[in-house]
Design an enzyme around this catalytic site. Structure first.
Site, PDB file in Angstrom:
ATOM      1  N   ARG A   7       0.823  -1.217   0.000  1.00 51.35           N
ATOM      2  CA  ARG A   7       0.000   0.000   0.000  1.00 51.35           C
ATOM      3  C   ARG A   7       0.852   1.260   0.000  1.00 51.35           C
ATOM      4  O   ARG A   7       0.435   2.324  -0.425  1.00 51.35           O
ATOM      5  CB  ARG A   7      -0.943   0.001   1.205  1.00 51.35           C
ATOM      6  N   ASP A  55      16.974   6.567  24.804  1.00 55.41           N
ATOM      7  CA  ASP A  55      16.160   7.187  25.848  1.00 55.41           C
ATOM      8  C   ASP A  55      16.818   6.957  27.207  1.00 55.41           C
ATOM      9  O   ASP A  55      17.459   5.940  27.436  1.00 55.41           O
ATOM     10  CB  ASP A  55      14.742   6.606  25.843  1.00 55.41           C
ATOM     11  N   ARG A  66      -0.614   7.464  26.346  1.00 49.85           N
ATOM     12  CA  ARG A  66      -0.240   8.011  25.037  1.00 49.85           C
ATOM     13  C   ARG A  66       1.022   7.423  24.417  1.00 49.85           C
ATOM     14  O   ARG A  66       1.307   7.678  23.257  1.00 49.85           O
ATOM     15  CB  ARG A  66      -0.080   9.526  25.142  1.00 49.85           C
ATOM     16  N   LYS A  81      12.656   2.600  28.693  1.00 46.96           N
ATOM     17  CA  LYS A  81      11.831   2.805  27.510  1.00 46.96           C
ATOM     18  C   LYS A  81      12.495   2.282  26.230  1.00 46.96           C
ATOM     19  O   LYS A  81      11.831   1.684  25.386  1.00 46.96           O
ATOM     20  CB  LYS A  81      11.505   4.288  27.360  1.00 46.96           C
ATOM     21  N   VAL A 105      21.675  11.583  26.459  1.00 41.00           N
ATOM     22  CA  VAL A 105      22.438  12.086  25.321  1.00 41.00           C
ATOM     23  C   VAL A 105      23.042  13.463  25.615  1.00 41.00           C
ATOM     24  O   VAL A 105      22.317  14.427  25.827  1.00 41.00           O
ATOM     25  CB  VAL A 105      21.561  12.174  24.059  1.00 41.00           C
ATOM     26  N   ASN A 126      12.880  18.403  26.017  1.00 39.76           N
ATOM     27  CA  ASN A 126      13.580  19.576  26.550  1.00 39.76           C
ATOM     28  C   ASN A 126      14.408  20.259  25.464  1.00 39.76           C
ATOM     29  O   ASN A 126      14.805  19.631  24.478  1.00 39.76           O
ATOM     30  CB  ASN A 126      14.469  19.153  27.714  1.00 39.76           C
ATOM     31  N   CYS A 169      18.241  29.807  15.140  1.00 46.54           N
ATOM     32  CA  CYS A 169      17.768  31.023  14.450  1.00 46.54           C
ATOM     33  C   CYS A 169      16.349  31.360  14.902  1.00 46.54           C
ATOM     34  O   CYS A 169      16.011  32.518  15.120  1.00 46.54           O
ATOM     35  CB  CYS A 169      17.701  30.826  12.942  1.00 46.54           C
ATOM     36  N   CYS A 181       4.077  18.542  29.800  1.00 44.22           N
ATOM     37  CA  CYS A 181       3.044  17.500  29.867  1.00 44.22           C
ATOM     38  C   CYS A 181       2.711  17.152  31.312  1.00 44.22           C
ATOM     39  O   CYS A 181       1.640  16.665  31.613  1.00 44.22           O
ATOM     40  CB  CYS A 181       3.527  16.254  29.153  1.00 44.22           C
ATOM     41  N   CYS A 240      24.130  33.462  12.952  1.00 43.91           N
ATOM     42  CA  CYS A 240      23.783  32.358  13.857  1.00 43.91           C
ATOM     43  C   CYS A 240      25.018  31.513  14.163  1.00 43.91           C
ATOM     44  O   CYS A 240      25.753  31.110  13.263  1.00 43.91           O
ATOM     45  CB  CYS A 240      22.685  31.489  13.234  1.00 43.91           C
TER      46      CYS A 240
END
Lengths: 340, 67
Positions: A7, A55, A66, A81, A105, A126, A169, A181, A240
């Protein structure tokens, strides 16, 4: 012949040729929360060649409303996670090379993670990490897709080095705190809407159909029935520090010394050891048990309830989440009291 | 005065004079925002000096961190 992708290949802008391209591409996904699980599932179903998912957190009950790859056992067992996502993704499509890292990270990690990556997807919560992603994207000329949501609101923007303005920028300053959240809540359709924007732009990039890219900063509020798209190309700044004519990539050097972080809205402080180390979790659990308090563990972490207010989660790489405080000093004192 | 904000007709008190005041009116003063006025993006430093008038078409996008 499997008709798994039939598809998708019937869809003319992708076709067999696009599918072949998708199957050769490597996407780095930072964050495996709401946006992360949505993006990951869509890309894995679409037949991406390789997905690296990173994560630093573990699954909690409040995620299940969610975060679509997780189920009750993941929350009960406090599965990291990245690990829970990897397991589910491999069940969905065993043809995809899914690599998971339980990892916070920062500069050191991201330099290693981007090797051979065609696209970076932002699913963090964040701006510190996003600006880090923004700088590495410019340094290595890898496109990335910003996505964020809170309440019934969300927004997304695709950053293509050399073509579009970068996040630095657009922001000019790092947004502080604000709604998250955890403070004003979120409904899952806001997540799904951002995921839809991110995955669609990702597919365009993966099949190399750059002409089709949106080129606009898009935002919406599903509850207020609002929708906006702004052409921000004029916001690109020659001066920048991330994408201008003389880039210094400020966020690649700034973040590297941060060893503690308050997790936004979570009443949690993360503490990283000065050097990554491999913890013997069995031994640690036993030691903590002897100090009183309630201890339980899984192969990836130890959960230590100190008292009614405070709880520590210690990961195999030595990272610790101190729950029940926003105070870095208090978190550090608990860390040193129990972990030396 | 009537403004078209994010595609919707919105009635705003006439006392709202500048883009900065408009952002305050919508409680967006502490947010990082991008504002487009009649198809032109505004520099952030010009928000205070840019006036809004009846019938203006304004798009406001504010950045959030959640994900």
């Amino acid at each position: 012949m499997s008709d798994r992708y039939s598809r998708q290949t019937l869809f003319a802008p992708i076709g067999e040729k696009g599918q072949e391209l998708i199957s050769q591409k490597h996407v780095l996904l930072i964050g495996a929360g709401a946006l992360g699980t949505g993006n990951a599932e869509a890309l894995v179903r679409a037949g991406i060649g390789k997905l690296t998912i990173v994560d630093r957190d573990y699954v909690e009950w409040s995620n299940l409303q969610r975060q679509q790859l997780y189920h009750e056992a993941d929350a009960t067992n406090r599965m990291p996670k990245a690990i829970a996502a990897e397991k589910r993704l491999k069940e969905i499509n065993s043809e995809v090379d899914v690599v998971a890292h339980v990892m916070d990270v920062t500069t050191e990690e991201i330099e290693l993670l981007v090797e051979g990556v065609d696209l970076i997807l932002d699913a963090t919560d964040n701006f510190d990490t996003r600006l880090l992603v923004n700088d590495i994207s410019q340094k290595h000329q890898i496109p990335w897709i910003y996505g964020a949501c809170v309440g019934s609101y969300g927004l997304s923007y695709t950053i293509f080095p050399g073509k579009t303005p970068c996040l630095n920028c657009l922001l000019e300053t790092v947004p502080l705190g604000g709604a998250t959240c955890d403070t004003v809540g979120i409904i899952s359709p806001a997540v799904q809407m951002v995921v839809a924007y991110q995955v669609t732009e990702a597919l365009k990039i993966l099949v190399e159909d750059d002409e089709a890219l949106r080129n606009k900063l898009v935002s919406f509020d599903l509850w207020k029935n609002q929708h906006t798209a702004i052409n921000v190309s004029k916001a690109k700044k020659e001066s920048c520090k991330s994408c201008g004519s003389e880039p210094t990539y400020p966020y690649l050097s700034a973040g590297s010394h941060t060893k503690t972080a308050v997790l936004c809205g979570r009443d949690t402080v993360q503490i990283r050891p000065p050097e990554p180390k491999e913890i013997n979790l069995e031994q640690l659990a036993e030691t903590l048990q002897n100090q009183g308090g309630k201890v339980d563990q899984n192969p990836f972490l130890v959960n230590f309830s100190i008292n009614d207010e405070h709880r520590m989660v210690i990961f195999q790489d030595g990272r610790v989440l101190v729950h029940g405080t926003k105070d870095i000093a208090e978190a550090k004192s608990l860390y040193h009291r129990y972990l030396g | 005065m009537k403004l078209h904000i994010n595609g919707e007709s919105v009635e705003v008190p006439n006392s709202v004079d500048s883009v900065t005041e408009l952002l305050t009116h919508f409680q967006l003063q502490d947010k990082v925002v991008i504002v487009e006025l009649n198809k032109h993006i505004l520099e952030k430093e010009n928000h205070a000096l840019t006036t809004v008038t009846d019938g203006d078409r304004i798009e406001i996008v504010h950045f959030v961190g959640g994900g």
